[in-house]
Design a protein around this motif. Structure first.
Motif, PDB file in Angstrom:
ATOM      1  N   GLY A  16       0.809  -1.215   0.000  1.00 25.23           N
ATOM      2  CA  GLY A  16       0.000   0.000   0.000  1.00 25.23           C
ATOM      3  C   GLY A  16       0.838   1.259   0.000  1.00 25.23           C
ATOM      4  O   GLY A  16       2.030   1.257  -0.333  1.00 25.23           O
ATOM      5  N   ASP A  17       0.209   2.349   0.384  1.00 27.67           N
ATOM      6  CA  ASP A  17       0.842   3.659   0.449  1.00 27.67           C
ATOM      7  C   ASP A  17       1.856   3.692   1.585  1.00 27.67           C
ATOM      8  O   ASP A  17       1.560   3.297   2.712  1.00 27.67           O
ATOM      9  CB  ASP A  17      -0.243   4.718   0.685  1.00 27.67           C
ATOM     10  CG  ASP A  17       0.334   6.074   0.999  1.00 27.67           C
ATOM     11  OD1 ASP A  17       0.666   6.790   0.048  1.00 27.67           O
ATOM     12  OD2 ASP A  17       0.468   6.408   2.192  1.00 27.67           O
ATOM     13  N   GLY A  18       3.064   4.154   1.277  1.00 33.06           N
ATOM     14  CA  GLY A  18       4.089   4.296   2.302  1.00 33.06           C
ATOM     15  C   GLY A  18       5.052   5.394   1.928  1.00 33.06           C
ATOM     16  O   GLY A  18       4.959   5.998   0.851  1.00 33.06           O
ATOM     17  N   ALA A  19       5.997   5.648   2.793  1.00 36.50           N
ATOM     18  CA  ALA A  19       6.981   6.706   2.538  1.00 36.50           C
ATOM     19  C   ALA A  19       8.094   6.194   1.635  1.00 36.50           C
ATOM     20  O   ALA A  19       8.467   5.020   1.687  1.00 36.50           O
ATOM     21  CB  ALA A  19       7.571   7.195   3.857  1.00 36.50           C
ATOM     22  N   LEU A  20       8.623   7.063   0.817  1.00 35.07           N
ATOM     23  CA  LEU A  20       9.807   6.743   0.032  1.00 35.07           C
ATOM     24  C   LEU A  20      10.948   6.437   1.009  1.00 35.07           C
ATOM     25  O   LEU A  20      11.295   7.258   1.841  1.00 35.07           O
ATOM     26  CB  LEU A  20      10.182   7.931  -0.856  1.00 35.07           C
ATOM     27  CG  LEU A  20      11.313   7.709  -1.852  1.00 35.07           C
ATOM     28  CD1 LEU A  20      10.924   6.667  -2.890  1.00 35.07           C
ATOM     29  CD2 LEU A  20      11.682   9.030  -2.536  1.00 35.07           C
ATOM     30  N   GLY A  21      11.499   5.234   0.929  1.00 31.70           N
ATOM     31  CA  GLY A  21      12.529   4.794   1.863  1.00 31.70           C
ATOM     32  C   GLY A  21      12.006   3.932   2.989  1.00 31.70           C
ATOM     33  O   GLY A  21      12.792   3.333   3.730  1.00 31.70           O
ATOM     34  N   GLU A  22      10.685   3.830   3.152  1.00 32.87           N
ATOM     35  CA  GLU A  22      10.123   3.080   4.279  1.00 32.87           C
ATOM     36  C   GLU A  22      10.473   1.601   4.213  1.00 32.87           C
ATOM     37  O   GLU A  22      10.774   0.975   5.244  1.00 32.87           O
ATOM     38  CB  GLU A  22       8.608   3.266   4.316  1.00 32.87           C
ATOM     39  CG  GLU A  22       7.938   2.629   5.519  1.00 32.87           C
ATOM     40  CD  GLU A  22       6.500   3.074   5.704  1.00 32.87           C
ATOM     41  OE1 GLU A  22       5.732   2.334   6.348  1.00 32.87           O
ATOM     42  OE2 GLU A  22       6.135   4.166   5.210  1.00 32.87           O
ATOM     43  N   ASP A  23      10.446   1.012   3.027  1.00 34.09           N
ATOM     44  CA  ASP A  23      10.795  -0.405   2.921  1.00 34.09           C
ATOM     45  C   ASP A  23      12.258  -0.640   3.279  1.00 34.09           C
ATOM     46  O   ASP A  23      12.607  -1.695   3.829  1.00 34.09           O
ATOM     47  CB  ASP A  23      10.514  -0.912   1.505  1.00 34.09           C
ATOM     48  CG  ASP A  23       9.050  -1.280   1.283  1.00 34.09           C
ATOM     49  OD1 ASP A  23       8.342  -1.555   2.275  1.00 34.09           O
ATOM     50  OD2 ASP A  23       8.608  -1.282   0.120  1.00 34.09           O
ATOM     51  N   ILE A  24      13.129   0.307   2.990  1.00 39.02           N
ATOM     52  CA  ILE A  24      14.539   0.177   3.363  1.00 39.02           C
ATOM     53  C   ILE A  24      14.704   0.350   4.869  1.00 39.02           C
ATOM     54  O   ILE A  24      15.514  -0.332   5.502  1.00 39.02           O
ATOM     55  CB  ILE A  24      15.397   1.201   2.595  1.00 39.02           C
ATOM     56  CG1 ILE A  24      15.315   0.928   1.099  1.00 39.02           C
ATOM     57  CG2 ILE A  24      16.847   1.150   3.063  1.00 39.02           C
ATOM     58  CD1 ILE A  24      15.824  -0.424   0.653  1.00 39.02           C
ATOM     59  N   GLY A  25      13.919   1.234   5.461  1.00 37.22           N
ATOM     60  CA  GLY A  25      13.940   1.402   6.908  1.00 37.22           C
ATOM     61  C   GLY A  25      13.517   0.149   7.642  1.00 37.22           C
ATOM     62  O   GLY A  25      13.872  -0.042   8.815  1.00 37.22           O
ATOM     63  N   ASN A  26      12.758  -0.693   6.982  1.00 35.78           N
ATOM     64  CA  ASN A  26      12.403  -1.988   7.562  1.00 35.78           C
ATOM     65  C   ASN A  26      13.478  -3.030   7.261  1.00 35.78           C
ATOM     66  O   ASN A  26      13.874  -3.809   8.121  1.00 35.78           O
ATOM     67  CB  ASN A  26      11.069  -2.468   7.016  1.00 35.78           C
ATOM     68  CG  ASN A  26      10.590  -3.734   7.713  1.00 35.78           C
ATOM     69  OD1 ASN A  26      10.005  -3.665   8.778  1.00 35.78           O
ATOM     70  ND2 ASN A  26      10.852  -4.894   7.124  1.00 35.78           N
ATOM     71  N   LEU A  27      13.951  -3.049   6.013  1.00 30.23           N
ATOM     72  CA  LEU A  27      14.885  -4.088   5.579  1.00 30.23           C
ATOM     73  C   LEU A  27      16.167  -4.097   6.400  1.00 30.23           C
ATOM     74  O   LEU A  27      16.629  -5.170   6.830  1.00 30.23           O
ATOM     75  CB  LEU A  27      15.227  -3.874   4.100  1.00 30.23           C
ATOM     76  CG  LEU A  27      16.352  -4.754   3.531  1.00 30.23           C
ATOM     77  CD1 LEU A  27      15.970  -6.222   3.578  1.00 30.23           C
ATOM     78  CD2 LEU A  27      16.704  -4.327   2.116  1.00 30.23           C
ATOM     79  N   ILE A  28      16.766  -2.943   6.627  1.00 29.39           N
ATOM     80  CA  ILE A  28      18.083  -2.907   7.269  1.00 29.39           C
ATOM     81  C   ILE A  28      18.056  -3.552   8.658  1.00 29.39           C
ATOM     82  O   ILE A  28      18.808  -4.499   8.916  1.00 29.39           O
ATOM     83  CB  ILE A  28      18.624  -1.469   7.293  1.00 29.39           C
ATOM     84  CG1 ILE A  28      18.975  -1.017   5.864  1.00 29.39           C
ATOM     85  CG2 ILE A  28      19.854  -1.367   8.202  1.00 29.39           C
ATOM     86  CD1 ILE A  28      19.326   0.462   5.753  1.00 29.39           C
ATOM     87  N   PRO A  29      17.227  -3.088   9.596  1.00 27.59           N
ATOM     88  CA  PRO A  29      17.239  -3.733  10.914  1.00 27.59           C
ATOM     89  C   PRO A  29      16.664  -5.141  10.906  1.00 27.59           C
ATOM     90  O   PRO A  29      17.141  -6.020  11.641  1.00 27.59           O
ATOM     91  CB  PRO A  29      16.394  -2.797  11.791  1.00 27.59           C
ATOM     92  CG  PRO A  29      15.566  -2.012  10.843  1.00 27.59           C
ATOM     93  CD  PRO A  29      16.351  -1.899   9.579  1.00 27.59           C
ATOM     94  N   ASP A  30      15.653  -5.392  10.063  1.00 27.64           N
ATOM     95  CA  ASP A  30      15.004  -6.699  10.084  1.00 27.64           C
ATOM     96  C   ASP A  30      15.885  -7.793   9.491  1.00 27.64           C
ATOM     97  O   ASP A  30      15.640  -8.977   9.709  1.00 27.64           O
ATOM     98  CB  ASP A  30      13.668  -6.647   9.334  1.00 27.64           C
ATOM     99  CG  ASP A  30      12.603  -7.497  10.005  1.00 27.64           C
ATOM    100  OD1 ASP A  30      12.909  -8.123  11.043  1.00 27.64           O
ATOM    101  OD2 ASP A  30      11.467  -7.533   9.506  1.00 27.64           O
ATOM    102  N   THR A  31      16.919  -7.429   8.751  1.00 24.06           N
ATOM    103  CA  THR A  31      17.850  -8.432   8.234  1.00 24.06           C
ATOM    104  C   THR A  31      18.578  -9.145   9.365  1.00 24.06           C
ATOM    105  O   THR A  31      18.873 -10.339   9.281  1.00 24.06           O
ATOM    106  CB  THR A  31      18.853  -7.774   7.268  1.00 24.06           C
ATOM    107  OG1 THR A  31      18.138  -7.272   6.133  1.00 24.06           O
ATOM    108  CG2 THR A  31      19.892  -8.764   6.787  1.00 24.06           C
ATOM    109  N   VAL A  32      18.846  -8.437  10.458  1.00 27.95           N
ATOM    110  CA  VAL A  32      19.600  -9.034  11.568  1.00 27.95           C
ATOM    111  C   VAL A  32      18.732  -9.278  12.803  1.00 27.95           C
ATOM    112  O   VAL A  32      19.222  -9.782  13.817  1.00 27.95           O
ATOM    113  CB  VAL A  32      20.801  -8.141  11.957  1.00 27.95           C
ATOM    114  CG1 VAL A  32      21.719  -7.940  10.763  1.00 27.95           C
ATOM    115  CG2 VAL A  32      20.345  -6.793  12.513  1.00 27.95           C
ATOM    116  N   ALA A  33      17.442  -8.944  12.735  1.00 25.23           N
ATOM    117  CA  ALA A  33      16.603  -8.916  13.936  1.00 25.23           C
ATOM    118  C   ALA A  33      16.429 -10.265  14.600  1.00 25.23           C
ATOM    119  O   ALA A  33      16.270 -10.349  15.815  1.00 25.23           O
ATOM    120  CB  ALA A  33      15.229  -8.332  13.605  1.00 25.23           C
TER     121      ALA A  33
END
Length: 345
Positions: A229-246
């Motif tokens: 859906g609608d999200g901020a430009l960069g929001e998926d990257i803001g999730n990807l970076i920490p969630d890769t090691v979470a």
């Protein structure tokens, strides 16, 4: 009504790891039949289980149970991916019923995201940038796309009861400075959500992490479109970076390399597709949305410590060594705390 497998019968179901708390998912299986394999995923209207994971009949709700089925039916994933190097798995069939829908999709024979090198993560981020650049401030008009997903999702993480920021296990593994930063992040998360809502918009996947993608050569197959859906430009990257090691599947010592590689690659992908905006604004957006998305994670672990519950993930990190898990989370928590400082100044 009886539905037949698109890979023939008889067949055998192999359960796959997924978030069993989310009531929108009735199950995910790799199905083995005489004509090959396929992935079978059941989307259901779920009202049992933990309240924060119940589904909604509101098409704009963060956990609208029919969204993934509708996305595949209307070929929305293909619209997002375009010619970026991303693609969704091939849809084989949809079986729709009143309170459920079964998706049969391609079983991709490729390298799963948790086994990727950091440069391969960077290639994916560049592909994602190319895909999302085409939708900046031009999110498609679909009545079932999620809206305000980030604020809605985090609102379900309610740990309003007293949180012991000085719990002995946390005090052994998290510095006083880190705990203070995480406490401030938790206290001011609504400010982060307000800032996130003002950022440039694009079409987002909203569940981008290594469990949801597979390398198909140089292409990337992106799964699980239930939140799109609608999200901020960069929001998926803001999730990807920490969630890769979470969840401990990727060594958190790689986080500095992941941050630099993934961020730079995403910006390069935006430029590839003709976006000429402010790189600094995208970096800020990554910080704002990443901090907002994970403001709850430290309070959740402290809550679980206080109630003698396992502090790891229910489905993805089921170890019972609280000290080890909290220590392994330090790089991720330091990241979101630093992101919060950036976003709140």
């Amino acid at each position: 009504m009886r539905h037949h497998s698109p890979i023939g019968e008889p067949f055998r179901n192999e359960p796959l790891v997924h978030n069993t708390l989310n009531q929108a998912t009735g199950g995910i299986w790799r199905v083995h039949g005489p004509d090959g394999t396929a992935i079978r995923k059941e989307a259901v209207r779920g009202t049992a289980g933990p309240p924060r994971w119940r589904t909604s009949d509101d098409p704009r709700h963060w956990n609208y149970w029919r969204r993934e089925y509708l996305a595949y039916r209307d070929e929305l994933p293909e619209l997002l991916c375009g010619d970026s190097g991303l693609r969704p798995p091939r849809l084989l069939r949809i079986d729709e019923e009143t309170d459920a829908a079964t998706l049969w999709i391609e079983d991709v024979d490729g390298v799963p995201g948790f086994e990727w090198s950091v440069p391969r993560l960077g290639l994916f981020a560049r592909q994602l940038g190319r895909a999302q650049a085409r939708h900046v401030d031009a999110v498609p008009d679909r009545p079932w796309l999620s809206t305000g997903w980030l604020r809605q999702y985090t609102a379900t993480m309610d740990f309003s009861e007293s949180i012991d920021w000085d719990h002995p296990v946390a005090a052994r593994t998290w510095s006083a400075e880190l705990r203070g930063g995480l406490m401030e992040l938790w206290r001011r998360q609504s400010t982060l959500h307000d800032r996130a809502a003002t950022l440039p918009r694009t079409l987002c996947h909203l569940d981008v992490w290594p469990m949801n993608f597979v390398a198909d050569g140089e292409n990337t197959v992106l799964f699980d479109w239930a939140f799109v859906g609608d999200g901020a430009l960069g929001e998926d990257i803001g999730n990807l970076i920490p969630d890769t090691v979470a969840d401990g599947w990727v060594n958190a010592k790689l986080l500095p390399e992941i941050i630099e590689t993934v961020t730079d690659a995403y910006l390069a992908g935006l430029a590839d597709a003709g976006w000429h905006g402010d790189d600094g604004a995208v970096r800020t957006a990554i910080a704002v949305t990443g901090a907002a998305k994970y403001a709850w994670i430290a309070p959740m672990m402290l809550h679980r410590l206080a109630t003698d519950a396992p502090v790891g993930s229910t489905n993805y990190d089921t170890r019972d060594d609280a000290d080890q898990i909290l220590a392994e989370r330090v790089p991720m928590l330091e990241l979101i705390s630093s992101w919060a400082r950036t976003a709140l100044t």
